[in-house]
Design a protein around this motif. Structure first.
Motif, short mmCIF file in Angstrom:
data_model
loop_
_atom_site.label_atom_id
_atom_site.label_comp_id
_atom_site.label_asym_id
_atom_site.label_seq_id
_atom_site.Cartn_x
_atom_site.Cartn_y
_atom_site.Cartn_z
N GLN A 51 0.83 -1.21 0.00
CA GLN A 51 0.00 0.00 0.00
C GLN A 51 0.87 1.26 0.00
N ALA A 52 1.94 1.25 0.81
CA ALA A 52 2.83 2.40 0.87
C ALA A 52 3.54 2.61 -0.47
N ALA A 53 3.93 1.51 -1.10
CA ALA A 53 4.63 1.60 -2.39
C ALA A 53 3.72 2.23 -3.45
N SER A 54 2.43 1.95 -3.35
CA SER A 54 1.49 2.46 -4.35
C SER A 54 1.34 3.98 -4.28
N THR A 55 1.71 4.58 -3.14
CA THR A 55 1.60 6.03 -3.00
C THR A 55 2.78 6.76 -3.63
N GLY A 56 3.88 6.03 -3.86
CA GLY A 56 5.06 6.66 -4.42
C GLY A 56 5.90 7.40 -3.39
N ASP A 57 5.53 7.30 -2.10
CA ASP A 57 6.26 7.98 -1.03
C ASP A 57 7.30 7.00 -0.47
N THR A 58 8.59 7.23 -0.81
CA THR A 58 9.62 6.28 -0.39
C THR A 58 9.81 6.26 1.12
N ASP A 59 9.60 7.40 1.79
CA ASP A 59 9.74 7.41 3.24
C ASP A 59 8.63 6.59 3.91
N GLU A 60 7.41 6.72 3.41
CA GLU A 60 6.30 5.94 3.96
C GLU A 60 6.59 4.44 3.76
N TYR A 61 7.10 4.10 2.58
CA TYR A 61 7.44 2.70 2.33
C TYR A 61 8.52 2.24 3.30
N TYR A 62 9.52 3.09 3.54
CA TYR A 62 10.62 2.69 4.41
C TYR A 62 10.12 2.30 5.79
N TYR A 63 9.22 3.09 6.37
CA TYR A 63 8.78 2.81 7.73
C TYR A 63 7.90 1.56 7.81
N GLU A 64 7.16 1.26 6.75
CA GLU A 64 6.43 -0.01 6.72
C GLU A 64 7.42 -1.16 6.50
N ASN A 65 8.44 -0.90 5.69
CA ASN A 65 9.50 -1.87 5.46
C ASN A 65 10.21 -2.21 6.78
N GLU A 66 10.40 -1.20 7.64
CA GLU A 66 11.00 -1.40 8.94
C GLU A 66 10.20 -2.41 9.76
N ASP A 67 8.88 -2.26 9.74
CA ASP A 67 8.02 -3.15 10.50
C ASP A 67 8.14 -4.59 9.98
N PHE A 68 8.22 -4.74 8.66
CA PHE A 68 8.37 -6.06 8.04
C PHE A 68 9.64 -6.74 8.56
N HIS A 69 10.74 -6.00 8.57
CA HIS A 69 12.01 -6.57 9.04
C HIS A 69 11.98 -6.86 10.53
N GLN A 70 11.40 -5.95 11.30
CA GLN A 70 11.36 -6.15 12.74
C GLN A 70 10.57 -7.41 13.11
N ARG A 71 9.52 -7.69 12.37
CA ARG A 71 8.73 -8.88 12.64
C ARG A 71 9.54 -10.16 12.39
N ILE A 72 10.39 -10.11 11.38
CA ILE A 72 11.25 -11.27 11.11
C ILE A 72 12.29 -11.42 12.21
N TYR A 73 12.84 -10.30 12.66
CA TYR A 73 13.78 -10.35 13.77
C TYR A 73 13.15 -11.07 14.96
N ARG A 74 11.95 -10.58 15.35
CA ARG A 74 11.30 -11.14 16.54
C ARG A 74 10.92 -12.60 16.34
N ALA A 75 10.59 -12.96 15.12
CA ALA A 75 10.19 -14.35 14.85
C ALA A 75 11.37 -15.31 14.92
N SER A 76 12.59 -14.78 14.99
CA SER A 76 13.76 -15.65 15.17
C SER A 76 13.79 -16.24 16.57
N HIS A 77 13.10 -15.57 17.51
CA HIS A 77 13.05 -15.99 18.91
C HIS A 77 14.45 -16.17 19.49
N ASN A 78 15.33 -15.24 19.12
CA ASN A 78 16.68 -15.21 19.67
C ASN A 78 16.92 -13.76 20.11
N GLY A 79 16.73 -13.50 21.40
CA GLY A 79 16.80 -12.15 21.92
C GLY A 79 18.15 -11.48 21.70
N PHE A 80 19.23 -12.24 21.84
CA PHE A 80 20.55 -11.65 21.65
C PHE A 80 20.74 -11.21 20.21
#
Length: 221
Positions: free
Chosen positions: A114-143
């Motif tokens: 949805q963010a990509a469809s707006t053409g706003d690269t900053d908006e996409y970046y912050y949604e992209n951040e959430d995507f990556h953070q979810r993968i980090y947490r799904a590793s279940h390795n706190g360190f």
């Protein structure tokens, strides 16, 4: 995703530093920034604190805040390490992600689209951040999550600005889909490779930024 005055100020200063409009060694005047961005001193202090954490500015007691001289070689090395860390996060996430986490990751990808469809690269970046953070947490390795986030904080301005490269957002989306498919299939090796290549591609597209930093570092010297 709504951004605060601090976030908008920080993003603008990041743009100016990375693209050479603020040269290494140049002093940042809080009063000039307040007038330029029409904000109070509080968001300026917060933005400078975040830029310091990213390594883009340095604060010298009794002298002021100055644009840092970023070492190009160190930047490349950090991206290499970041790629390996994210690859490990992808591999562990493919093995350990829960059903609820997988649904959340799919939702994060939809918001990226949805963010990509707006053409706003900053908006996409912050949604992209959430995507990556979810993968980090799904590793279940706190360190691993802690270490990855610390390095990502240093690389955040460069990862954000490289999305301005032509076609990078659409390519990033395609890579996100590949990553999600590998994690959903439980294919740890494919998820690791896809995450690693996703970050390495970002680093390889830094040639324009690196050339600009070399030019302005040379001028400042």
């Amino acid at each position: 995703m709504k951004r605060s005055n601090t976030q908008r100020l920080k993003d603008s200063l990041e743009d100016d530093i990375i693209n050479g409009r603020l040269a290494p060694g140049e002093r940042l005047d809080p009063e000039e920034l307040a007038a330029r961005f029409q904000v109070s001193r509080t968001p300026i202090r917060e933005a400078i604190h975040q830029l310091t954490a990213s390594g883009l500015v340095t604060v010298i007691p009794k002298k002021g805040t100055f644009v840092a001289r970023v070492g190009v070689e160190q930047l490349i090395e950090m991206f290499e390490v970041m790629a390996e860390m994210e690859g490990m996060c992808g591999r562990l996430a493919a093995r350990r992600i829960t059903t609820q986490e997988l649904e959340g990751l799919a939702g994060a990808l939809e918001r990226c689209e949805q963010a990509a469809s707006t053409g706003d690269t900053d908006e996409y970046y912050y949604e992209n951040e959430d995507f990556h953070q979810r993968i980090y947490r799904a590793s279940h390795n706190g360190f691993l999550v802690k270490e990855a986030n610390q390095l990502k904080q240093r690389l955040k301005p460069y990862r954000r600005l490289q999305l301005q490269v032509r076609n990078r957002v659409s390519n990033s989306l395609s890579e996100h889909r590949t990553i999600l498919a590998a994690i959903r299939a439980g294919d740890a090796a494919a998820a690791e490779d896809a995450m690693r290549e996703h970050v390495l591609i970002q680093g390889e597209r830094f040639s324009d930024f690196i050339a600009t930093m070399k030019q302005f570092n040379s001028q400042a010297s």
